[in-house]
Design a protein around this motif. Structure first.
Motif, short mmCIF file in Angstrom:
data_model
loop_
_atom_site.label_atom_id
_atom_site.label_comp_id
_atom_site.label_asym_id
_atom_site.label_seq_id
_atom_site.Cartn_x
_atom_site.Cartn_y
_atom_site.Cartn_z
N LEU A 129 0.83 -1.21 0.00
CA LEU A 129 0.00 0.00 0.00
C LEU A 129 0.86 1.25 0.00
O LEU A 129 0.55 2.24 -0.66
N ARG A 130 1.92 1.17 0.75
CA ARG A 130 2.79 2.33 0.85
C ARG A 130 3.31 2.73 -0.53
O ARG A 130 3.52 3.91 -0.82
N GLY A 131 3.49 1.72 -1.38
CA GLY A 131 3.96 1.98 -2.74
C GLY A 131 3.00 2.83 -3.54
O GLY A 131 3.41 3.52 -4.47
N VAL A 132 1.73 2.82 -3.18
CA VAL A 132 0.76 3.63 -3.93
C VAL A 132 1.05 5.10 -3.73
O VAL A 132 0.88 5.92 -4.63
N LEU A 133 1.52 5.42 -2.55
CA LEU A 133 1.70 6.83 -2.22
C LEU A 133 3.07 7.37 -2.59
O LEU A 133 3.22 8.54 -2.89
N THR A 134 4.07 6.51 -2.57
CA THR A 134 5.41 7.01 -2.84
C THR A 134 5.85 6.61 -4.25
O THR A 134 5.56 5.50 -4.70
N ALA A 135 6.48 7.50 -4.88
CA ALA A 135 6.97 7.22 -6.22
C ALA A 135 8.21 6.33 -6.14
O ALA A 135 9.00 6.47 -5.23
N PRO A 136 8.32 5.41 -7.06
CA PRO A 136 9.58 4.63 -7.11
C PRO A 136 10.72 5.53 -7.51
O PRO A 136 10.53 6.63 -8.02
N GLU A 137 11.91 5.04 -7.29
CA GLU A 137 13.07 5.92 -7.39
C GLU A 137 13.24 6.57 -8.76
O GLU A 137 13.50 7.75 -8.87
N GLY A 138 13.05 5.77 -9.78
CA GLY A 138 13.33 6.29 -11.11
C GLY A 138 12.28 7.26 -11.63
O GLY A 138 12.55 8.06 -12.52
N ALA A 139 11.11 7.22 -11.07
CA ALA A 139 10.01 7.94 -11.70
C ALA A 139 9.96 9.40 -11.30
O ALA A 139 10.42 9.80 -10.24
N GLY A 140 9.39 10.20 -12.17
CA GLY A 140 9.19 11.61 -11.85
C GLY A 140 7.90 11.79 -11.07
O GLY A 140 7.13 10.84 -10.87
N ALA A 141 7.70 13.01 -10.66
CA ALA A 141 6.56 13.30 -9.79
C ALA A 141 5.23 13.07 -10.50
O ALA A 141 4.23 12.76 -9.88
N GLU A 142 5.24 13.20 -11.83
CA GLU A 142 3.95 13.13 -12.53
C GLU A 142 3.43 11.69 -12.66
O GLU A 142 2.31 11.48 -13.08
N ASP A 143 4.27 10.76 -12.26
CA ASP A 143 3.83 9.38 -12.40
C ASP A 143 2.89 8.94 -11.28
O ASP A 143 2.17 7.96 -11.42
N ILE A 144 2.95 9.67 -10.20
CA ILE A 144 2.13 9.23 -9.06
C ILE A 144 0.67 9.44 -9.39
O ILE A 144 0.26 10.52 -9.80
N LEU A 145 -0.08 8.38 -9.24
CA LEU A 145 -1.48 8.49 -9.60
C LEU A 145 -2.32 9.08 -8.47
O LEU A 145 -3.31 9.74 -8.71
N LEU A 146 -1.91 8.83 -7.27
CA LEU A 146 -2.76 9.23 -6.15
C LEU A 146 -2.11 10.38 -5.38
O LEU A 146 -1.00 10.26 -4.90
N ASP A 147 -2.84 11.44 -5.27
CA ASP A 147 -2.35 12.57 -4.49
C ASP A 147 -2.49 12.24 -3.00
O ASP A 147 -3.59 11.93 -2.55
N PRO A 148 -1.40 12.30 -2.26
CA PRO A 148 -1.48 11.95 -0.84
C PRO A 148 -2.42 12.85 -0.05
O PRO A 148 -2.86 12.49 1.03
N ASN A 149 -2.74 14.01 -0.59
CA ASN A 149 -3.61 14.91 0.15
C ASN A 149 -5.08 14.83 -0.29
O ASN A 149 -5.91 15.58 0.19
N SER A 150 -5.32 13.97 -1.24
CA SER A 150 -6.72 13.82 -1.65
C SER A 150 -7.46 13.00 -0.61
O SER A 150 -6.87 12.46 0.33
N GLN A 151 -8.76 12.94 -0.79
CA GLN A 151 -9.57 12.17 0.17
C GLN A 151 -9.06 10.74 0.30
O GLN A 151 -8.84 10.24 1.40
N LEU A 152 -8.85 10.10 -0.85
CA LEU A 152 -8.39 8.71 -0.81
C LEU A 152 -6.98 8.62 -0.26
O LEU A 152 -6.66 7.69 0.49
N GLY A 153 -6.16 9.60 -0.62
CA GLY A 153 -4.79 9.59 -0.13
C GLY A 153 -4.75 9.70 1.38
O GLY A 153 -4.02 8.95 2.05
N VAL A 154 -5.54 10.59 1.89
CA VAL A 154 -5.57 10.76 3.35
C VAL A 154 -6.07 9.49 4.01
O VAL A 154 -5.54 9.02 5.02
#
Lengths: 913, 596
Positions: A129-154
Motif C-alpha cells: 500500500l505504501r507503494g501507492v503513495l510514494t513514487a519509485p526511485e526512477g520515476a518523476g513526480a507526474e507518475d504518481i497516480l494518487l495525491d497523498p492529500n486527496s480524500q483517498l490519499g488521506v
C-alpha cells in the motif's frame, strides 16, 4: 426551531476522549477498511517505472476508472449506518461499478482478502500500500497516480498509520475479524435482493404489521416507478430511508453475538445527525422501540459516544414519552459534561455557536417542558438558562434561550395577571420603567434582544427565526410604544402589515446568508454519499438488464437529481426559509387575500417539502384544502382531503384530523344536520388539553363552533352566553384578532334573534377591530352584517344598507368564499327589494343577477337555509315582474330547501365523505 | 444443640472439601471460614468459651442488645446456652424447622480419576485450557463440570485481556466470553437429559447471566441451591439477580439454614436493614465466631448510622483476623465518617502490606488521602480501584465527592453519573449530582436529581432539606413547595433541626404567623431537649414573644420576654422594652415602630 447547531463532526479532534488516549490512532482498522484499501490500490496501482498505461490494467476507459474512484470516494464518506457494510454488501455495490470487467474486481478482492492469514501477510499488504503513495526511485513526480492529500490519499495514509501504531494483539484481532468478514459471504453471495428483503420482512421487530406492509408497498411503488420521477416525489424519498431502518433492526437481531466493527467517528456522527433529521422531519416514520434498540446497540459498541443518548432523548420526545426523555436528557448532559455540546451541522467552532455546556441542558429541558405543555416549568428552566449563560458569558446560548422563551410566550396563552417572567433578576425586563410590562410587551422586548444578539453574533438561522417570530408578533399585536408617558404623538393603534412583510422578507434572507457564512462549509455530512451508494444498490438490478453505457449515464444523472436530498442548502436553512412562506400564507389568510394564501402554500408544498417536517407540510396542505372548501365546495375539498390523509395518516397528523372535523362541521351546519354538528363540536372539545392556557387556539375554535351550532339550532341565549364567555377568555389572553370574529359572531346572533339594535354595536366593534388589525376580508363581512342589521331595522334604512354593501362588495367579490359572496348577493337583492323607491320592473337584472349567482354558489355549498332565502327572494322578484312560471319554479325550489332544512334526512351521511 | 451444631459442622466440612475439589475456591473458602466459626460448645465450660475468641462477639452482641432493646429477645436466648440448648435442639434458629439436605456422596473418583487430578492441578496453576483439554473425553459429572468450568474461566481470562486490547477511541468495546455459546449448548443438553449436578447448574446459571437471560438464570440457580445449598457462590449470584424484594419473595427456595445467610445478605443489599440484622442475630447463635457474620452485622450497623457499634465490631474483627481485606472498605468509610485519622492510616498501612492490588485496598488508601485533604492523590487511588473493578459502585460515588472537593465539576458529574448507571438505586450519587448542579447555580435543574434521590430514600431528612433549599433558593422562590419538603424532612427525624426552623421562617414570610408560631415552639422544644442554644433559640423566643403580644396573649408574651432576658444582644433590649410596655398597660398600642 432548530437547536441542532453546535460542535460538529470536527469535534473529534478536540474531544478529550479521543485526544486523551495513549497514542490511539485516528481511525481503527477494520476488515472493511482493508477491503477499501485494496480497492484503492487497484484504482491507483503503485507506479511502475516503465509502463504508463493510462487507464491501468482492468479498466477499459477513463470513465470506468473514474467510476471506481467515485465509488471509493463515497465509500469513505457515506454514513448510512453505524456499522460498516459486510463484504457481501460491498461486493454487491462493487458489482454495479464492475460490470465491464465481468466481476474481476470482486473476485480479486475476495481472493486477496482470503489469503491474508498470518500477521506477516498483513505487513506485506501494507508495505505494498505504501507503494501507492510514494513514487519509485526512477520515476518523476507526474507518475504518481494518487495525491497523498486527496480524500483517498488521506484515507490510505490514516490506515497505514493505524497499522503502524497497532500492537501485535491488535493485529491478531484484525486477522480474526478478517476471517469472519470473509466467511460471512460464503452462503448468501448471490441472493436475489427481493428475497432477501422478504425474509427480513418476516422478522420485523415492531409489531405494527399493517403500517409496515404499507411502507413496504410504498417502497415497492417507489422502485417500480423509479424511472418516472415527477409524481409524489417525497413518498419516494422517504421510503428508502424507512427501509433502511428496518434493515438495521433486522441485521441487529441476526448477528447479535458477533462483535461488529464501527465506522469512523466522523461517519458515526454524520449518521447520528441523519437520524436526528429523520426524527425531526417525520417522527411517525421512526418506530420507537426498534430505534431505541439500534441506539442501545450502538451504545454498547461505542460507550463513549454520548450523543447516542441525545438521540434517544429526541426519540422519546418525538414519541411523547415524558419520563424516558427526561432521563435521557439528564444522562446525556451529565455524561458529556457540557463538553460534547449539542449536535452540529456546522463544523466551524469559531463562527457558529457551541451550544453545549449546562446552559444547553437547560435550554433543552425548557424545550422539553414546552413540548409537553408545562409552561411554568419551561419558563423556570429558561430563566435558569438565561442566568447560567449570562454567568458563563455564553452569548449565543443566551440568544437561543431568548428565542425559545419568545416562542413559548407566543405559543402558550398567558393572561397578564400571571407575572412569572417579570421577576427582575431573570430576564432583565426592568428596563428602567416603573410599570410592569404586559406579557406581549415582554415578548417584544425579548424578541428584539434576541434579534440584536443574533445579528451581533452572526447566527443566521437564529436571526431568521427571530424575524419569523417578530412577523408572527406583528401580525397579531399592535406595537405600542413602551414608554407610556411623554409626547407620544405617533401612537397609531393599528398593526403594520409592512412590518410583517419586512420581517418575512428578512427571514428568508437566511437562504442567501448561509452561502457567505460558515454554514455552507458544514453542509457536507456524508448524506450525499450515502444516497449515492444506496442508489447504486437499488439500481444495480435494473442496470444489468438494460444496455450499458446509456443507462449508466442516465442513472448517474438520475442519482444526482432524483434522490438527491443534499441540495446545496442545508436542510435546517431550507426549513426556516420554508417556514417564512408558510407564515406568509397565514398572514394573507388574516389580511384576506385568497390567491396569496394559495400561492404561498403551494410554494411551500412544492419547494420545501423535502426539508419540511411532516407537521408543517401537513399544515400547508391544510391551508390549501381549506381554500378549496371555501371556494370550490365540499366535494372538491373532500377529494383533496382523501389524498392528504393517504399522505399523512390522520392518526399521526393532528392538523389533518382537525381539518377533517372542520370541514365536516361546516357541511353539517350548512345541510342543517345539527346533531352531527353537535357531535363534532363535542369531539373538538376533547381534543384540547385541560390545562389552563395550553392549546388555547384549539379551545377558541371549539367554542366558536359550539356557539355557531347553537345559533343554527336557534338557541340564541345559549349561543350568546358561549360567545360572551369566549370573548372574555380572548380578552384575558390578549387575543384581539380572535375577538374580532367573536364580536362578529355576537352581532350575527343578535341579528338572527331579531335584535338588530343590540347587534349593531357588536358589528361596529368588530369592524373597528378588523380595521386596526388589517383584517380586510373579515372587515368586509362585518360591514355586510352591519348592512343586514340596518336593513332589519326597517326599509327606511335600505339606502344606507345598500351603500354599505357596495362598500364591501369589491373585497368580497375579489377574495371572499362562496358563502360570503352568496350572502353579499342576497343582501344586495334584499336591499333593492326593500327599497320603496326601487321597482323591479324597471331594472330586473339588478335583483335577479345577484340572486342567480347566489343560488349557483349555494348549490355547491349545499347551504339550504340561505338557498331557501335566495329562492324566496327570487320568487318575489318574479312575482313583481309577473313571470308566473318562473315564480312557481323558484317557489318549488324554496319549498325543497326548506323541507330539507327542517326535516334533515340521512344525517349519518354527513359523517361520511 | 450440640448435635445440631455437629451436623452443621459435618455438612460444612464436606462442602468445603467438595467445593475445593471442583476448584470453586471462594465458595470453599466461605464454607471453611464458617466451619471454623461454629460455636465451640464442646469445650468444657461455657464461660471459657465466652472468654476465648467469641468473647468479642459476645461483647458486641451485648451492645447490640443494648441498642436494640425492642427486638433483643432472641438475643437473650444466646446468653443462656445451658437453658436454651435443649429447647433449640429441635427448632434450631428461632423456631424455624429446616429441611435437611443429604450431603451428596460423590467423592469417589469416577473413572479417569488420575486425569481429573492432573486437570485440577492445571486449573490450580491457572492453565485453564490445558485443564479442559485433559478432561476432553471424560463423561463423569465431576469431570464434565471441571472441563466446562475451566473453559468458562479461560473465556473470562481472554475476555479480560481483550477488554484492554480492543479499547478504541469510542470507549471500551464490549468483549464477550467466547465460550458462552458452546457452554450454554452443552449445559442445556445436560440439563435436559438430567445428567447435570448442582455444580453444573451453578455454572449454567453463570453462563445464562452473562448472556443476559436473567430470568432463566435465576430459575437455574434456585435449582442449584436447592439441591446443594452449601455453595455460597451460587447464593451470591442469585443475590445479584434479586434486584427488588418482589423478585426475592417469588423465589421458590427450600428452607435450608443456608437460606438464612442468603436472605440476610439480600436484605442488606435491598436496604432492609432491620430484617437483615434480625437474621444475622439469629445466625450468630450458632456461628458465633464467624468473621463473615460479624462483618455483615457491622455493615448493617454502619448503614443504619450506628457508627460506634460498627466500629467496635470491625476492630474486633481485625484483631482476630488481621489480614482480612474483605469489607474493610466499609470500615474505612466508617473511620472516615468518624474522622479518626490515625486509625484510618493504620488500616491503610495494613491492607497495603497485605494486598495492595485489591480494589478495597485502593479505596481505603483513597479514603485516607481524602481525609487528609489531599484530594488529587485520593482521586488517583480511586481511579486505580476502578481500574481493578470498573463496577465498584462506591468508588465511583466517592470519587465524585473528591472531584467536588477539587472543584472539577464535569469530572464529578461524570463519576456520579457512572455510579448511577451501574446502580440506579444509589441515592448518594443522585444526591451528589443534585448538589453539584445546585452549586453551579442551577437549582431548577438540580431538582430532578434530588427528586430521584428522595424517591429512593424517602426517609432521609437531608435529601428533603436539600430539595427544599433548592425550592427556596433565590432564583426559584417557590416557597410553597419548599414548605412541603421541609415538612417531609421534619417528619423523618431531622437530626440537625434545620427543617423546623426553616418551616417557621417560611411561614413567617408568608404571613402565616399561627403556623410559624407552631413551628417555632416545636423548634424551641427540640432545642431545649437537646440542650442546644444559639441564635435560632433567640430568634424563636423573640418571634413567639411578638406573636403572642400581637394576638393579645400577654401572659405568654411576658413568659417569652423574660426568657429572652437571659441572652445578650439587641434582642435583650427589645425584650426589655416589650416587657415594660406589657407591664405598663399599653399593650395594644404598638409603639415598636416608633421606637425603632
Amino acid at each position: 426551531m432548530s437547536l441542532f447547531a453546535g460542535v460538529g463532526g470536527g469535534a473529534a479532534a478536540g474531544d478529550p476522549a479521543s485526544a486523551g488516549g495513549t497514542g490511539r490512532a485516528l481511525l481503527e482498522l477494520t476488515p472493511h477498511k482493508l477491503a477499501v484499501c485494496h480497492l484503492v490500490q487497484v484504482f491507483a496501482p503503485p507506479a511502475q517505472a516503465g509502463g504508463d498505461v493510462v487507464p491501468p490494467f482492468p479498466f477499459e476507459s477513463v470513465a470506468h476508472h473514474n467510476r471506481l474512484g467515485l465509488f471509493l470516494f463515497t465509500l469513505t464518506r457515506s454514513c448510512d449506518d453505524f456499522r460498516e457494510p459486510s463484504l457481501e454488501e460491498l461486493l454487491r455495490q462493487l458489482k454495479a461499478v464492475d460490470d465491464l470487467t465481468n466481476g474481476w474486481l470482486c473476485e480479486q478482492l475476495t481472493s486477496t482478502l482470503s489469503v491474508l492469514i498470518s500477521p506477516d501477510d498483513l505487513f506485506n499488504f501494507f508495505d505494498k500500500l505504501r507503494g501507492v503513495l510514494t513514487a519509485p526511485e526512477g520515476a518523476g513526480a507526474e507518475d504518481i497516480l494518487l495525491d497523498p492529500n486527496s480524500q483517498l490519499g488521506v484515507f490510505l495514509r490514516c490506515c497505514i498509520l493505524a497499522f503502524n501504531s497497532m500492537t501485535f494483539e491488535g493485529i491478531c484481532h484484525l486477522l480474526a475479524d478478517l476471517v469472519m468478514y470473509c466467511n460471512s459471504t460464503d452462503a448468501s453471495y448471490d441472493l436475489a435482493e427481493d428475497e432477501d428483503f422478504d425474509t427480513e420482512m418476516s422478522n420485523l421487530m415492531d409489531a405494527d404489521i399493517s403500517s409496515q406492509a404499507d411502507i413496504y408497498q410504498k417502497y415497492r411503488q417507489g422502485r417500480e416507478s423509479e424511472s418516472h420521477m415527477g409524481e409524489s416525489s417525497s413518498a419516494l424519498t422517504r421510503a428508502p430511508m424507512i427501509l433502511h431502518d428496518f434493515d438495521e433492526a433486522n441485521t441487529f437481531k441476526v448477528d447479535e453475538d458477533n462483535p461488529t466493527s464501527l465506522r469512523s467517528r466522523w461517519q458515526l456522527e454524520a449518521y447520528l445527525n441523519q437520524q436526528a433529521d429523520l426524527l425531526e422531519k417525520d417522527p411517525s416514520s421512526v418506530p420507537l422501540n426498534s430505534f431505541n434498540a439500534t441506539m442501545t446497540q450502538l451504545q454498547t459498541l461505542a460507550p463513549e459516544l454520548h450523543r447516542v443518548q441525545f438521540l434517544q432523548y429526541l426519540n422519546a420526545l418525538c414519541h411523547d414519552d415524558y419520563v424516558a426523555s427526561l432521563d435521557n436528557l439528564h444522562r446525556y448532559f451529565d455524561y458529556s459534561s457540557g463538553m460534547q455540546g449539542l449536535f452540529g451541522r456546522s463544523v466551524s467552532a469559531v463562527q457558529d455557536v457551541i451550544v453545549g455546556k449546562y446552559e444547553g441542558a437547560l435550554l433543552c429541558l425548557g424545550n422539553l417542558h414546552c413540548h409537553f405543555g408545562h409552561p411554568k416549568k419551561a419558563l423556570e428552566a429558561f430563566s435558569e438558562a438565561v442566568r447560567v449563560s449570562q454567568m458563563n458569558n455564553d452569548d449565543s446560548c443566551l440568544a437561543y434561550v431568548l428565542g425559545a422563551i419568545s416562542n413559548l410566550l407566543a405559543k402558550i396563552g398567558m393572561s397578564n395577571t400571571v407575572g412569572i417572567v417579570s421577576s427582575p433578576y431573570s430576564l432583565g425586563t426592568n428596563i428602567g420603567l416603573g410599570t410592569p410590562l404586559s406579557i406581549q410587551q415582554q415578548l417584544l422586548v425579548l424578541l428584539k434582544r434576541s434579534l440584536k444578539r443574533a445579528d451581533l453574533l452572526k447566527l443566521p438561522s437564529l436571526l431568521a427565526f427571530d424575524h419569523l417570530s417578530l412577523a408572527k408578533f406583528d401580525l397579531k399585536n399592535v406595537q405600542r410604544p413602551l414608554v407610556s408617558f411623554g409626547p407620544n404623538a405617533s401612537t397609531k393603534l393599528r398593526t403594520c402589515p409592512a412590518d410583517v412583510c419586512k420581517n418575512l422578507r428578512l427571514s428568508s434572507r437566511v437562504l442567501t446568508d448561509f452561502g457567505t457564512d460558515a454554514l455552507s462549509t458544514s453542509s457536507e455530512n456524508g448524506s450525499f454519499s450515502t444516497s449515492w451508494l444506496r442508489n447504486l444498490a437499488t439500481a444495480s438490478d435494473s442496470r444489468r438488464s438494460s444496455s450499458m453505457k446509456s443507462t449508466k449515464l442516465h442513472n448517474d444523472f438520475d442519482n444526482f437529481h432524483y434522490l438527491a436530498q443534499p441540495s446545496p442548502v442545508p436542510s435546517p436553512v431550507l426549513q426556516l426559509a420554508g417556514s417564512s412562506y408558510l407564515l406568509r400564507a397565514t398572514a394573507w389568510e388574516h389580511y384576506g387575500s385568497a390567491p396569496m394564501v394559495r400561492m404561498n402554500a403551494l410554494v411551500y408544498a412544492t419547494c420545501f417539502a423535502d426539508a419540511a417536517s411532516s407537521s408543517e407540510l401537513s399544515l400547508a396542505y391544510v391551508k390549501l384544502i381549506q381554500q378549496l372548501a371555501v371556494f370550490k365546495g365540499y366535494s372538491a375539498a373532500f377529494c383533496a382531503l382523501k389524498l392528504a390523509e393517504r399522505k399523512f395518516p390522520s392518526s399521526t397528523s393532528s392538523h389533518i384530523q382537525l381539518l377533517r372535523m372542520q370541514i365536516l362541521h361546516e357541511r353539517a351546519l350548512h345541510r342543517g344536520h345539527l346533531k352531527v354538528a353537535q357531535q363534532i363540536c363535542d369531539e373538538f372539545g376533547v381534543l384540547s388539553s385541560s390545562v389552563c392556557g395550553v392549546d388555547i387556539e384549539l379551545k377558541t375554535e371549539a367554542s366558536i363552533r359550539r356557539a355557531r351550532t347553537l345559533l343554527a339550532a336557534k338557541q340564541f341565549s345559549q349561543a350568546a352566553a358561549v360567545a360572551n364567555s369566549l370573548f372574555s377568555t380572548c380578552y384575558k389572553y390578549n387575543m384581539q384578532v380572535e375577538n374580532a370574529s367573536v364580536l362578529l359572531l355576537l352581532a350575527e346572533i343578535h341579528k338572527k334573534s331579531d335584535n338588530a339594535v343590540l347587534g349593531l354595536p357588536y358589528a361596529l366593534a368588530s369592524q373597528s377591530f378588523c380595521k386596526s388589525f388589517n383584517l380586510d376580508l373579515l372587515g368586509a363581512s362585518a360591514t355586510l352584517t352591519l348592512a343586514e342589521l340596518w336593513l332589519a331595522l326597517g326599509s327606511s334604512h335600505a339606502k344606507r344598507a345598500l351603500s354599505l354593501v357596495y362598500q364591501s362588495l369589491p373585497m368580497i367579490l375579489g377574495h371572499g368564499g362562496l358563502e360570503l359572496r352568496a350572502r353579499a348577493h342576497i343582501v344586495l337583492a334584499k336591499c333593492h327589494l326593500s327599497d320603496p323607491k326601487f321597482s323591479v320592473a324597471e331594472d330586473p337584472e339588478a335583483v335577479l343577477d345577484p340572486l342567480n349567482q347566489a343560488t349557483e354558489d349555494l348549490r355547491v355549498l349545499e347551504h339550504h337555509e340561505m338557498a331557501a332565502e335566495a329562492y324566496y327572494l327570487k320568487a318575489i322578484a318574479y312575482n313583481h315582474l309577473g313571470k308566473l312560471d318562473e315564480r312557481e319554479e323558484a317557489a318549488a325550489c324554496f319549498m325543497e330547501h326548506i323541507t330539507a332544512l327542517e326535516n334533515p334526512r340521512k344525517e349519518e351521511d354527513s359523517l361520511a365523505y | 444443640m450440640a448435635s445440631a451444631k455437629e451436623t452443621y459442622r459435618a455438612e460444612l466440612r464436606a462442602a468445603a472439601r467438595q467445593l475445593g475439589e471442583r476448584c470453586l475456591y471462594s465458595a470453599a473458602k466461605w464454607a471453611a471460614e464458617l466451619l471454623v466459626g461454629v460455636d465451640l460448645d464442646t469445650s468444657p465450660a461455657p464461660s471459657s468459651a465466652m472468654d476465648s475468641p467469641s468473647s468479642s462477639s459476645a461483647v458486641s452482641a451485648g451492645r447490640l442488645l443494648h441498642l436494640h432493646r425492642s427486638g433483643g429477645s432472641s438475643f437473650r436466648h444466646r446468653f443462656r446456652p445451658g437453658g436454651a440448648s435443649s429447647s433449640e435442639a429441635g427448632t434450631p434458629l428461632g423456631g424455624v424447622s429446616y429441611v435437611s439436605t443429604p450431603i451428596p456422596d460423590d467423592d469417589a473418583f469416577d473413572s479417569g480419576g488420575d486425569k481429573y487430578l492432573l486437570a485440577k492441578t492445571y486449573f490450580d496453576c491457572r492453565e485453564y485450557r490445558r485443564a479442559a483439554h485433559v478432561l476432553q473425553n471424560q463423561v463423569g459429572r465431576k469431570a464434565v463440570f471441571l472441563r466446562c468450568y475451566a473453559l468458562y474461566m479461560a473465556g473470562e481470562k481472554r475476555k479480560e485481556a481483550e477488554m484492554v486490547e480492543m479499547e478504541g477511541s469510542l470507549g471500551k468495546s464490549n468483549a464477550v466470553n467466547q465460550e458462552l455459546v458452546a457452554l450454554e449448548r452443552e449445559l442445556s443438553t445436560h440439563r435436559r437429559t438430567g445428567s447435570i449436578d448442582s455444580f453444573g447448574l451453578y455454572l449454567y446459571g453463570l453462563v445464562l447471566r452473562d448472556k443476559g437471560c436473567e430470568d432463566l438464570a435465576r430459575t437455574i440457580l434456585v435449582e442449584s441451591v436447592n439441591s446443594y445449598p452449601w455453595n455460597w457462590s451460587a447464593w451470591s449470584e442469585l443475590q445479584s439477580l434479586c434486584t427488588s424484594s418482589d423478585v426475592l419473595n417469588n423465589l421458590n427456595l427450600k428452607n435450608h439454614w443456608m437460606k438464612d445467610f442468603f436472605l440476610a445478605s439480600t436484605y442488606l443489599e435491598l436496604k432492609m436493614h432491620e430484617e437483615a440484622l434480625k437474621r444475622y442475630e439469629r445466625l450468630m447463635g450458632i456461628f458465633r465466631s464467624s468473621g463473615y457474620i460479624q462483618a455483615q452485622v457491622a455493615t448493617v450497623q454502619y448503614s443504619m448510622k450506628d457508627l460506634d457499634e460498627a466500629e467496635m465490631i470491625f476492630e474486633e474483627l481485625l484483631r482476630t483476623d488481621p489480614f482480612r481485606v474483605d469489607s474493610m472498605d466499609i470500615y474505612s468509610n466508617l473511620l472516615y465518617a468518624k474522622e479518626s485519622l490515625t486509625a484510618l492510616s493504620f488500616l491503610a498501612h495494613r491492607v497495603f502490606l497485605t494486598d495492595k492490588y485489591r480494589p478495597e485496598s485502593c479505596c481505603i488508601i483513597a479514603n485516607y488521602y481524602s481525609l487528609k485533604g489531599q484530594h488529587e492523590k485520593s482521586v488517583l487511588y480511586f481511579q486505580r480501584a476502578l481500574k481493578l473493578n470498573r463496577k465498584y459502585l462506591s468508588a465511583w460515588t466517592l470519587m465524585g465527592h473528591e472531584y467536588v472537593e477539587l472543584k472539577n465539576t464535569p469530572a464529578a458529574i461524570d463519576a456520579y453519573r457512572r455510579a448511577v448507571d451501574i446502580n440506579p438505586k444509589d441515592y448518594r450519587a443522585w444526591y451528589g449530582l443534585g448538589q453539584i448542579y445546585e452549586m453551579m447555580g442551577m437549582p431548577f435543574y438540580a431538582l430532578y436529581y434530588f427528586r430521584k434521590s428522595s424517591y429512593l430514600q424517602p426517609n432521609d431528612a437531608r435529601l428533603w432539606i436539600a430539595m427544599a433549599q433548592c425550592y427556596e433558593s433565590d432564583p426559584l422562590q417557590m416557597v410553597e413547595e419548599a414548605i412541603k419538603c421541609y415538612e417531609r424532612a421534619a417528619n423523618s427525624n431531622d437530626t440537625e433541626g434545620i427543617a423546623l426552623h426553616q418551616l417557621a421562617k417560611l411561614h413567617d414570610v408568608l404571613g402565616q404567623s399561627e403556623e410559624a408560631a407552631y413551628y417555632y415552639k416545636k423548634d424551641l422544644e427540640r432545642m431545649e431537649a437537646e440542650e442546644r442554644q444559639g441564635q435560632n433559640f433567640v430568634e424563636a423566643l423573640l418571634f413567639l414573644a411578638k406573636h403572642y403580644k400581637n394576638i393579645g396573649n400577654f401572659e405568654e408574651a411576658e413568659h417569652y420576654c423574660t426568657r429572652l432576658l437571659d441572652y445578650t444582644g439587641p434582642e435583650k433590649e427589645t425584650a426589655k422594652n416589650m416587657l415594660k410596655r406589657l407591664q405598663s398597660g399599653f399593650p395594644s398600642m404598638d409603639i415598636d415602630n416608633f421606637a425603632l
